[in-house]
Design a protein around this motif. Structure first.
Motif, PDB file in Angstrom:
ATOM      1  N   LEU A 136       0.843  -1.205   0.000  1.00  0.00           N
ATOM      2  CA  LEU A 136       0.000   0.000   0.000  1.00  0.00           C
ATOM      3  C   LEU A 136       0.879   1.256   0.000  1.00  0.00           C
ATOM      4  CD1 LEU A 136      -3.043   0.743   0.016  1.00  0.00           C
ATOM      5  CD2 LEU A 136      -2.744   1.298   2.405  1.00  0.00           C
ATOM      6  N   ILE A 137       1.936   1.233   0.778  1.00  0.00           N
ATOM      7  CA  ILE A 137       2.852   2.391   0.802  1.00  0.00           C
ATOM      8  C   ILE A 137       3.434   2.598  -0.605  1.00  0.00           C
ATOM      9  CG2 ILE A 137       5.077   3.222   1.704  1.00  0.00           C
ATOM     10  CD1 ILE A 137       4.321   1.945   4.406  1.00  0.00           C
ATOM     11  N   ARG A 138       3.807   1.496  -1.265  1.00  0.00           N
ATOM     12  CA  ARG A 138       4.378   1.634  -2.622  1.00  0.00           C
ATOM     13  C   ARG A 138       3.353   2.188  -3.611  1.00  0.00           C
ATOM     14  NH1 ARG A 138       6.511  -3.523  -1.552  1.00  0.00           N
ATOM     15  NH2 ARG A 138       8.460  -3.190  -0.445  1.00  0.00           N
ATOM     16  N   ALA A 139       2.122   1.777  -3.470  1.00  0.00           N
ATOM     17  CA  ALA A 139       1.071   2.301  -4.371  1.00  0.00           C
ATOM     18  C   ALA A 139       0.906   3.809  -4.161  1.00  0.00           C
ATOM     19  CB  ALA A 139      -0.247   1.572  -4.120  1.00  0.00           C
ATOM     20  N   PHE A 140       0.974   4.260  -2.908  1.00  0.00           N
ATOM     21  CA  PHE A 140       0.888   5.706  -2.637  1.00  0.00           C
ATOM     22  C   PHE A 140       2.108   6.423  -3.203  1.00  0.00           C
ATOM     23  CE2 PHE A 140      -2.587   7.476  -0.186  1.00  0.00           C
ATOM     24  CZ  PHE A 140      -3.294   6.361   0.208  1.00  0.00           C
ATOM     25  N   GLU A 141       3.291   5.805  -3.084  1.00  0.00           N
ATOM     26  CA  GLU A 141       4.505   6.443  -3.619  1.00  0.00           C
ATOM     27  C   GLU A 141       4.364   6.638  -5.130  1.00  0.00           C
ATOM     28  OE1 GLU A 141       8.023   5.181  -0.506  1.00  0.00           O
ATOM     29  OE2 GLU A 141       7.684   3.876  -2.219  1.00  0.00           O
ATOM     30  N   ALA A 142       3.825   5.625  -5.790  1.00  0.00           N
ATOM     31  CA  ALA A 142       3.642   5.734  -7.245  1.00  0.00           C
ATOM     32  C   ALA A 142       2.621   6.833  -7.561  1.00  0.00           C
ATOM     33  CB  ALA A 142       3.190   4.388  -7.816  1.00  0.00           C
ATOM     34  N   ALA A 143       1.573   6.931  -6.734  1.00  0.00           N
ATOM     35  CA  ALA A 143       0.511   7.918  -7.001  1.00  0.00           C
ATOM     36  C   ALA A 143       1.002   9.350  -6.797  1.00  0.00           C
ATOM     37  CB  ALA A 143      -0.691   7.644  -6.095  1.00  0.00           C
ATOM     38  N   CYS A 144       1.827   9.554  -5.763  1.00  0.00           N
ATOM     39  CA  CYS A 144       2.207  10.945  -5.470  1.00  0.00           C
ATOM     40  C   CYS A 144       3.580  11.301  -6.032  1.00  0.00           C
ATOM     41  CB  CYS A 144       2.123  11.237  -3.975  1.00  0.00           C
ATOM     42  SG  CYS A 144       3.338  10.390  -2.977  1.00  0.00           S
ATOM     43  N   GLY A 145       4.292  10.299  -6.533  1.00  0.00           N
ATOM     44  CA  GLY A 145       5.568  10.567  -7.198  1.00  0.00           C
ATOM     45  C   GLY A 145       6.675  10.948  -6.228  1.00  0.00           C
ATOM     46  N   LYS A 146       6.547  10.566  -4.953  1.00  0.00           N
ATOM     47  CA  LYS A 146       7.659  10.814  -4.020  1.00  0.00           C
ATOM     48  C   LYS A 146       7.767   9.679  -3.015  1.00  0.00           C
ATOM     49  CE  LYS A 146       4.686  14.266  -1.868  1.00  0.00           C
ATOM     50  NZ  LYS A 146       4.459  15.642  -1.601  1.00  0.00           N
ATOM     51  N   ARG A 147       8.922   9.621  -2.343  1.00  0.00           N
ATOM     52  CA  ARG A 147       9.135   8.589  -1.330  1.00  0.00           C
ATOM     53  C   ARG A 147       8.274   8.903  -0.110  1.00  0.00           C
ATOM     54  NH1 ARG A 147      13.285   5.022  -1.962  1.00  0.00           N
ATOM     55  NH2 ARG A 147      11.970   3.900  -0.511  1.00  0.00           N
ATOM     56  N   ILE A 148       7.703   7.857   0.474  1.00  0.00           N
ATOM     57  CA  ILE A 148       6.956   8.042   1.719  1.00  0.00           C
ATOM     58  C   ILE A 148       7.849   7.502   2.837  1.00  0.00           C
ATOM     59  CG2 ILE A 148       4.872   7.407   2.998  1.00  0.00           C
ATOM     60  CD1 ILE A 148       3.454   7.977   0.532  1.00  0.00           C
ATOM     61  N   PRO A 149       8.349   8.365   3.715  1.00  0.00           N
ATOM     62  CA  PRO A 149       9.201   7.864   4.786  1.00  0.00           C
ATOM     63  C   PRO A 149       8.424   6.914   5.705  1.00  0.00           C
ATOM     64  CG  PRO A 149       9.072  10.282   4.815  1.00  0.00           C
ATOM     65  CD  PRO A 149       8.132   9.818   3.777  1.00  0.00           C
ATOM     66  N   TYR A 150       9.043   5.791   6.030  1.00  0.00           N
ATOM     67  CA  TYR A 150       8.403   4.878   6.992  1.00  0.00           C
ATOM     68  C   TYR A 150       9.480   4.196   7.817  1.00  0.00           C
ATOM     69  CZ  TYR A 150       9.516   0.977   3.785  1.00  0.00           C
ATOM     70  OH  TYR A 150      10.153   0.071   2.991  1.00  0.00           O
ATOM     71  N   HIS A 151       9.104   3.776   9.031  1.00  0.00           N
ATOM     72  CA  HIS A 151      10.017   2.926   9.784  1.00  0.00           C
ATOM     73  C   HIS A 151       9.281   1.687  10.254  1.00  0.00           C
ATOM     74  CE1 HIS A 151       8.414   5.222  13.178  1.00  0.00           C
ATOM     75  NE2 HIS A 151       8.807   6.307  12.549  1.00  0.00           N
ATOM     76  N   LEU A 152      10.093   0.654  10.481  1.00  0.00           N
ATOM     77  CA  LEU A 152       9.514  -0.635  10.839  1.00  0.00           C
ATOM     78  C   LEU A 152       9.367  -0.708  12.355  1.00  0.00           C
ATOM     79  CD1 LEU A 152      11.695  -2.779   8.390  1.00  0.00           C
ATOM     80  CD2 LEU A 152       9.421  -1.792   7.988  1.00  0.00           C
ATOM     81  N   GLY A 153       8.171  -1.083  12.799  1.00  0.00           N
ATOM     82  CA  GLY A 153       7.921  -1.125  14.238  1.00  0.00           C
ATOM     83  C   GLY A 153       7.341  -2.469  14.645  1.00  0.00           C
ATOM     84  N   PRO A 154       7.057  -2.597  15.951  1.00  0.00           N
ATOM     85  CA  PRO A 154       6.469  -3.847  16.445  1.00  0.00           C
ATOM     86  C   PRO A 154       5.007  -3.984  16.017  1.00  0.00           C
ATOM     87  CG  PRO A 154       6.637  -2.241  18.215  1.00  0.00           C
ATOM     88  CD  PRO A 154       7.263  -1.607  17.010  1.00  0.00           C
TER      89      PRO A 154
END
Ligand code: NAD
Ligand code: WQD
Length: 343
Positions: A272-290
Motif C-alpha cells: 500500500l505504501i508503494r502504491a501511494f509512492e507511485a501515485a504521489c511521485g515521491k518517497r513516503i518515509p516509513y520505519h519498521l515497528g512492532p
C-alpha cells in the motif's frame, strides 16, 4: 426512490449519497455532524449538480427522527451513523455500546412505527474476529468481534436478523465492509479523520502531503509475503455502488441477509505504501515497528456471495485507490477544515 441516509455526511455515507443522487434517488441525510462537516453537502452538490436534504439531528433523539420521517416520507433507509474507532471503543466501551445500540434501536423503532421496513446496514469485517482463516465467508461463525466497537456490529446483526424473523415485512441488507479507502475521483470528497488517523491509508496520505513525518509499519514478522499485515482494501466508490445493489435487493426481497463487500484480494502494508509512492511521485518515509496489539496477520474477503446475489463486484485497483486518495489529500491538505485549523 426516497432514501434516508443516516451518517450521510461521513466518509462512506457521502460517497453513497453521490451514487444515490446520480441514479436519480431523492436523498435525505440525518447526521449530528459529530464526525463530519456540512461542507460535504456543497461538495456533493458540485459533483452531482443535485442536492440532498440535510437534517442535523442525533439518531438517539426519537422525536427529532420521527419529525424527519414525517417531513420526508422515506421508502428505505441506509444506516451509516455510529461511532467507529476500535481503540477508543476499548478505552470507552460503555460509550460505544450505548451509542451504537441506542442510535440503531431508535432508528428501528421509528422505522417500524412509520412502516418503513427496508434497511441497508453498515457492518464490518471485524465481526469475523479472527477465529477463521481468510478468505472470510459470510457463513463463517462465530460472528463475534475482539473489540467493543465490533461487538456492537455483531450484536446489531443479531438484532436485525431476529427482527426480520419476527416480522416478514422487513427487508434488511447487512453489508460487511473490509477496509474502505480512496476517495471520489473529483477530489472533492474523501476521508477526513479527526486528529491522528488510526488507519493506515489516511495516515500514509497525511505523510505524503507533509502533515506527518513518517509511517510506522506495525509488525514485520507476520506470515505474509513481506512480513507485514495483509488487508482487503476496497475503493470507497466501489463500496458506495455496493449499497445501490443492496438497496435493489431490499426492494425485491424479504428477510435479513449479510454480504461481504471486499475485493477478495490481500494487499500488504508495504504494497500500500508503494502504491501511494507511485501515485504521489515521491518517497513516503516509513520505519519498521512492532506489531500493534490486537491486529491480525491477514484478513480478506471471499466476495463471491455479493457477486452472485447482488450482481456487484469491485472494479477499482489499489492503484486507483491510492491515486484518488492522493488527489483528495493533495487538493484538501486539511480535509474539510478551513485553512487556519491544524491538529
Ligand atoms: P464516519 O464517522 O465518517 O461517518 C459516520 C457519520 O455518522 C458521521 O458523519 C457522524 O457525524 C455521524 N453520526 C455518528 N453518530 C451519530 C448519531 N448518533 N446520530 C447522527 N449522526 C451520527 O464513518 P464512516 O467511515 O463513513 O463509517 C460509516 C459506517 O460504516 C459506520 O457505521 C462504521 O462503523 C461502518 N464501517 C466503517 C469502516 C471504515 O473503515 N471506515 C469499516 C467497516 C464499517
Ligand atoms: C491496516 C493494516 C495495520 C496503521 C480497522 C478496524 C476495522 C475496520 C477498518 C471499521 C494493519 C497496519 C496501520 C499504521 C500500520 N473499521 N498499520 N501502520 O486494523 O485492518 O481495520 O479499520 O469497521 O474494524 O479494525 O485497519 O487501517 O488500522 O490497519 O502498519 O499506522 O495497516 O497493522 O496491518 P484494520 P488499519
Amino acid at each position: 426512490m426516497r432514501v434516508l441516509v443516516t451518517g450521510g455526511t461521513g466518509y462512506i455515507g457521502s460517497h453513497t449519497v453521490v451514487a444515490l443522487l446520480e441514479r436519480g434517488h431523492e436523498v435525505t441525510i440525518v447526521d449530528n455532524l459529530s464526525n463530519s462537516s456540512s461542507v460535504v453537502l456543497d461538495r456533493v452538490a458540485q459533483i452531482t449538480t443535485k442536492s440532498a436534504a440535510m437534517h442535523v439531528a442525533d439518531l438517539r433523539d426519537e422525536h427529532a427522527l420521527t419529525d424527519v420521517f414525517a417531513a420526508t416520507g422515506p421508502e428505505a433507509v441506509i444506516h451509516f451513523a455510529g461511532l467507529k474507532a476500535v481503540s477508543e471503543s476499548v478505552a470507552e466501551p460503555l460509550t460505544y455500546y450505548s451509542h451504537n445500540l441506542e442510535a440503531t434501536f431508535s432508528l428501528l423503532k421509528v422505522m417500524n412505527e412509520r412502516g418503513v421496513r427496508r434497511l441497508v446496514f453498515s457492518s464490518s469485517a471485524t465481526v469475523y474476529g479472527g477465529g477463521q482463516e481468510p478468505p472470510y465467508k459470510e457463513e463463517d461463525e462465530p460472528i463475534i468481534s475482539t473489540n467493543p466497537y465490533g461487538q456492537t456490529k455483531a450484536m446489531l446483526e443479531r438484532v436485525l436478523s431476529d427482527l426480520a424473523a419476527s416480522d416478514p415485512s422487513w427487508s434488511i441488507a447487512v453489508l460487511r465492509y473490509f477496509n474502505p479507502i480512496g476517495a471520489h475521483p473529483s477530489g472533492l470528497i474523501g476521508e477526513d479523520p479527526l486528529g491522528v488517523p488510526n488507519n493506515l491509508a489516511p495516515y500514509v496520505a497525511q505523510v505524503a502531503v507533509g502533515r506527518r513525518e513518517a509511517v510506522t509499519v506495525f509488525g514485520t514478522d507476520y506470515p505474509t509475503k513481506d512480513g507485514t499485515g495483509e488487508r482487503d482494501y476496497i475503493h470507497v466508490c466501489d463500496l458506495a455502488e455496493g449499497h445501490i445493489a443492496a438497496l435493489a435487493w431490499a426492494l425485491a426481497n424479504r428477510g435479513a441477509r449479510a454480504w461481504n463487500l471486499g475485493t477478495g484480494l490481500p494487499t500488504t502494508v508495504l504494497d500500500l505504501i508503494r502504491a501511494f509512492e507511485a501515485a504521489c511521485g515521491k518517497r513516503i518515509p516509513y520505519h519498521l515497528g512492532p506489531r500493534r496489539p490486537g491486529d491480525l496477520a491477514s484478513a480478506w474477503a471471499n466476495a463471491s456471495r455479493a457477486r452472485d446475489e447482488l450482481c456487484w463486484q469491485s472494479t477499482r485497483t489499489i492503484e486507483d485507490m491510492a491515486r484518488d486518495a492522493w488527489r483528495w489529500q493533495s487538493l484538501n491538505p486539511l480535509g474539510f477544515a478551513p485553512p487556519a485549523s491544524l491538529d
